[in-house]
Scaffold this active site. Structure first.
Site, mmCIF file in Angstrom:
data_model
loop_
_atom_site.group_PDB
_atom_site.id
_atom_site.type_symbol
_atom_site.label_atom_id
_atom_site.label_comp_id
_atom_site.label_asym_id
_atom_site.label_seq_id
_atom_site.Cartn_x
_atom_site.Cartn_y
_atom_site.Cartn_z
ATOM 1 N N ASP A 162 19.864 -6.652 -7.493
ATOM 2 C CA ASP A 162 19.768 -5.406 -8.256
ATOM 3 C C ASP A 162 21.036 -5.170 -9.064
ATOM 4 O OD1 ASP A 162 17.281 -4.904 -7.079
ATOM 5 O OD2 ASP A 162 18.124 -3.603 -5.531
ATOM 6 N N ASP A 189 16.972 -4.721 0.784
ATOM 7 C CA ASP A 189 18.072 -3.933 0.230
ATOM 8 C C ASP A 189 19.006 -3.591 1.369
ATOM 9 O OD1 ASP A 189 17.137 -3.954 -2.372
ATOM 10 O OD2 ASP A 189 16.106 -2.027 -2.211
#
Length: 193
Positions: A160, A141
């Site tokens: 995401d 991330d």
């Protein structure tokens, strides 16, 4: 012009249902999924190669921070101890979407499912190939909005974002009654009572 016949209503013997007019949107779904997957993969490779874990790079006047974190949970670091479960769920979701693609005539559903498929595959690759091991790897991330290290909003990635956008679009389509074949469920036709 052919008319769609539902095999469940007993008409036509069940195996000779005519397709709705137009073309299936399988190619759109798979192309979008591939684009999301490649964009997610490339951005993660660049982040891992250029940003040290925990480092924060301020861009856009602080509206966005680039970082390098590992997430072993679901989107937005939810349920971090269940990496294997999320890996298996992502694999099942990918199989179901690919199987559904054969009967997909709606452009909206093709976009929604293409985003979800590309995102699911992008994060699944991290879970399979990254440390600490098979189906338990940490997802890279790297996007943090309005503050570093997820202080304002959880850190996320391209996959995401695609999953969330595809999910929201799918909910909108479902609420509007749009079916996979492009028809609308429960919609009254003009001139009917």
């Amino acid at each position: 012009m052919s008319e769609h016949v539902d095999p469940a209503d007993g008409a036509g013997g069940g195996s000779t249902a005519a397709a709705p007019p137009g073309r299936p949107r399988t190619r759109l779904l798979l192309s979008l999924a591939a684009a999301v997957f490649v964009l997610d993969l490339v951005t993660k490779l660049v982040v891992v190669a250029t940003i040290e874990p925990g480092e924060d790079i301020r861009v856009l006047g602080g509206a966005l921070y680039l970082t390098n974190l590992r997430n072993t949970g679901a989107a937005f670091s939810f349920a971090e101890g269940a990496t294997v479960v999320f890996s298996l769920i992502a694999a099942v979701v990918a199989v179901v979407i690919v199987r559904t693609a054969r009967r997909l005539w709606s452009t909206g559903w093709a976009v929604a499912l293409g985003l979800v498929l590309g995102g699911a595959l992008g994060n699944l690759v991290d879970r399979v190939f990254r440390d600490p091991g098979f189906l338990r790897g940490g997802v890279v991330d790297f996007l943090s909005v309005f503050g570093p290290d997820g202080s304002v909003w959880p850190v996320f990635n391209v996959a995401d974002s695609a999953i969330v956008c595809g999910g929201v679009l799918g909910v909108v389509l479902a609420l509007r009654g749009v079916e996979f074949d492009g028809s609308r469920s429960g919609a009254e036709r003009p001139g009917t009572a």
